[in-house]
Design an enzyme around this catalytic site. Structure first.
Site, short mmCIF file in Angstrom:
data_model
loop_
_atom_site.label_atom_id
_atom_site.label_comp_id
_atom_site.label_asym_id
_atom_site.label_seq_id
_atom_site.Cartn_x
_atom_site.Cartn_y
_atom_site.Cartn_z
N HIS A 156 0.71 -1.60 0.49
CA HIS A 156 -0.14 0.06 0.17
C HIS A 156 1.00 1.55 -0.40
O HIS A 156 0.48 2.26 0.07
CB HIS A 156 -1.07 0.10 0.93
CG HIS A 156 -2.37 -1.37 1.07
ND1 HIS A 156 -3.55 -0.49 0.36
CD2 HIS A 156 -1.93 -2.48 1.52
CE1 HIS A 156 -3.79 -2.20 0.60
NE2 HIS A 156 -3.18 -2.94 1.51
N ASP A 364 3.47 9.35 -0.97
CA ASP A 364 2.63 8.45 -0.67
C ASP A 364 2.23 7.52 -1.57
O ASP A 364 2.41 7.96 -2.31
CB ASP A 364 1.41 9.32 -0.52
CG ASP A 364 0.28 9.17 0.61
OD1 ASP A 364 0.82 8.36 1.08
OD2 ASP A 364 -0.36 10.61 0.94
C1 GDG Z 1 -2.17 3.73 3.10
C2 GDG Z 1 -0.84 5.02 2.42
C3 GDG Z 1 -2.32 4.26 0.60
C4 GDG Z 1 -8.17 10.36 8.29
N1 GDG Z 1 -8.63 10.83 8.65
C5 GDG Z 1 -9.92 10.35 9.15
C6 GDG Z 1 -10.68 9.47 8.27
N2 GDG Z 1 -9.10 9.44 7.55
C7 GDG Z 1 -9.71 8.42 6.24
C8 GDG Z 1 -8.96 9.28 4.96
C9 GDG Z 1 -9.15 8.07 3.80
C10 GDG Z 1 -8.41 7.27 4.98
O1 GDG Z 1 -8.50 7.54 5.91
C11 GDG Z 1 -6.68 7.56 5.11
O2 GDG Z 1 -6.12 7.26 3.34
P1 GDG Z 1 -4.63 7.93 2.92
O3 GDG Z 1 -4.79 6.82 1.13
O4 GDG Z 1 -5.05 8.77 2.57
O5 GDG Z 1 -3.78 7.85 3.76
P2 GDG Z 1 -3.34 6.41 4.39
O6 GDG Z 1 -3.83 5.50 5.96
O7 GDG Z 1 -1.66 6.28 4.62
O8 GDG Z 1 -3.22 4.66 4.33
C12 GDG Z 1 -1.70 4.81 1.14
C13 GDG Z 1 -3.61 3.72 1.31
O9 GDG Z 1 -2.91 2.96 2.67
C14 GDG Z 1 -4.76 2.70 0.57
O10 GDG Z 1 -3.39 2.08 0.03
O11 GDG Z 1 -4.04 5.37 -0.51
O12 GDG Z 1 -1.03 6.06 0.34
O13 GDG Z 1 -0.35 5.49 3.18
O14 GDG Z 1 -10.15 7.13 3.66
O15 GDG Z 1 -10.49 9.34 4.44
N3 GDG Z 1 -11.90 9.14 8.32
C15 GDG Z 1 -12.62 9.00 9.77
N4 GDG Z 1 -11.93 10.04 10.05
C16 GDG Z 1 -10.97 10.68 10.27
O16 GDG Z 1 -10.60 11.77 10.90
N5 GDG Z 1 -13.85 8.73 9.31
#
Ligand code: GDG
Length: 456
Positions: A156, A364
């Protein structure tokens, strides 16, 4: 259809999947449809002398297998090798890598525990799908125990270039462990290329014409499978009226103020300090923006036991305080910094009510927030996505305003451009971006990976 066995560090809450993130929901839905197993750590730690059995629970057609870890496992495998070595290393942050031999020992011990717990529940025809940096050697552990099933792996987070990877001891072992899988999935072509360079340069492997990597008498399929979101579900959530967000939005509309939104786990890879500095720079370079725009930054607590995460929290609190101290007026707070979790439906409504989505990680894997921000916009009056060129998402989302997250002035200029962009241009970009996130949505990610895993 073959039974699917998913293994990840933590298991999703299958009973409450509607409230969790896109990945968990997508995987859980797929598992529920075809029946299967999800295995992971239960989040609990115990003393080393306790020996509990894996916990096996049946939830509909899904069998959930969870194991606890000892306090030592947690410190060495989770906080240590996974999050103080692999996480910074794979995000190109050699300065933050804290390598210790015991961390590696703990990492190998825990992967071996995972293999022991998984083996008894496997059936001969299963498809096994292992996720992320916590479990790289699991295929090798399973093979050593005689497992013949096809095993796939999805990373990921980014995969770094060979010269970065080579800075950590046992890098060759890590990559050789990856080559034990039948299918390797990466988020972007850059990540895939980095792996290919490593195996050609360091392991003397040959790349076959179809992109497969020849390893002795077998070959590994390594491909790019960009992860996506469930677009329709997010659109529906963003269209639901949210009273609290609506009241806030009306107040801003009366005052003629725009909102920039950032939502991230509070992680040093997400580029938060420079993002705040860029916002301050916007107010410096374009004084007319003062009192007409505010930044809402939601920073979700994460891995707070790792030292580097404590530091970033302190830095951000100081920065947001100093920007507010410098620019705020009695009726305008430039930065609203929220260190906490916001419910997912409120998040969707906040994205829709914000004129700019600011996503500026230093590195990322993909970044799902960028895709969620696009999905949440209305076509009548869409906002603008300002996106780091070092997010995996930038490989595809070319109609966003692409910025260098290390260049504060560049981000400030693009913020100004986003805030003043004419409606027609915003609509054109939104149409194109919506098409892209639909093409590469969560269902496409699952289908394309599982089809290669199943059919070779
Ligand atoms: C890893 C990789 C890759 C965030 N704050 C809140 C909240 N979130 C949710 C977001 C989004 C998720 O969490 C974060 O996903 P990301 O993709 O931005 O980042 P990582 O957590 O680092 O994920 C990344 C991912 O895996 C999938 O393969 O894209 O690059 O690092 O869905 O909306 N959700 C809620 N409250 C929050 O305060 N409900």
């Amino acid at each position: 259809m073959k039974r699917l066995v998913v293994v990840s560090n933590r298991v999703a809450d299958l009973k409450r999947s509607a409230q969790s993130g896109g990945l968990a929901v997508g995987l859980a839905d797929s598992l529920k449809r075809r029946g299967g197993v999800w295995m992971g750590w239960d989040g609990q730690t115990m003393r080393a002398d306790e020996q509990p059995e894996p916990r096996i629970r049946k939830i509909g057609d899904v069998t959930q297998v969870t194991i606890p870890l000892t306090e030592e496992d947690y410190a060495q495998y989770y906080l240590g090798f996974s999050n103080s070595v692999l996480w910074p290393l794979f995000h190109y942050r050699l300065d933050l890598v804290d390598y210790k031999t015991v961390y590696l020992e703990g990492y190998r011990r825990v992967t071996s525990k995972f293999a022991d717990a998984l083996l008894p529940v496997l059936e001969p025809d299963d498809l096994i799908w292992i996720h992320d940096y916590h479990l790289i050697p699991l295929a090798a552990e399973l093979r050593q125990r005689g497992c013949k099933q096809r095993i796939g792996y999805f990373l990921h987070i980014p995969f770094p270039p060979p010269e970065v990877l080579a800075a950590v001891p046992r890098h060759r072992w890590l990559v050789e462990s990856l080559l034990e899988y039948d299918v390797l999935g990466f988020q972007t072509n850059t990540d895939l290329g980095n792996l290919q360079h490593y195996v050609e340069e360091n392991l003397g492997c040959k790349m076959e014409a179809n992109g497969r990597i020849a390893v002795g008498d077998r070959s590994v399929h390594a491909g790019c499978f960009p992860i996506g979101i469930d677009v329709d579900a997010f659109v529906a959530m963003a269209e639901q009226p949210n009273e609290e967000v609506q009241i806030e939005t009306q107040r801003r509309e009366i005052l003629g103020r725009k909102q920039i939104i950032g939502v991230d786990r509070l992680d040093y890879t997400k580029g938060l300090p420079d993002r705040l500095r860029a916002f301050a720079r916007l107010l410096e370079l374009y004084p007319e923006m003062r009192k007409s725009v505010a930044l809402m930054q939601i920073a979700t607590p994460t891995r707070e036991e790792v030292e580097a995460y404590v530091e970033i929290r302190t830095e951000l609190e100081a920065l947001s305080g100093s920007i507010n101290g410098r620019f705020a007026d009695f009726n305008w707070t430039p930065v609203r910094y929220i260190h906490g979790i916001v419910p997912r439906d409120a998040l969707a409504a906040l994205f829709r009510a914000s004129q700019v989505g600011l996503v500026t990680p230093l590195r990322d894997g993909m970044n799902l927030v960028a895709k969620e921000y696009i999905a949440a916009q209305s076509m009548e009056n869409p906002g603008v996505l300002v996106l780091s060129k070092f997010a995996g998402a930038a490989e595809d989302l070319r109609e966003a305003l692409i910025v260098n997250p290390f260049d504060v002035d560049d981000m400030a200029r693009n913020l100004c451009r986003a805030l003043t962009m004419p409606l027609e241009e915003r609509q054109q970009r939104q149409r194109a971006l919506m098409k892209r996130i639909r093409e590469h949505d969560n269902a496409h990610w699952l289908k394309s990976f599982l089809s290669v895993l199943e059919n070779g």
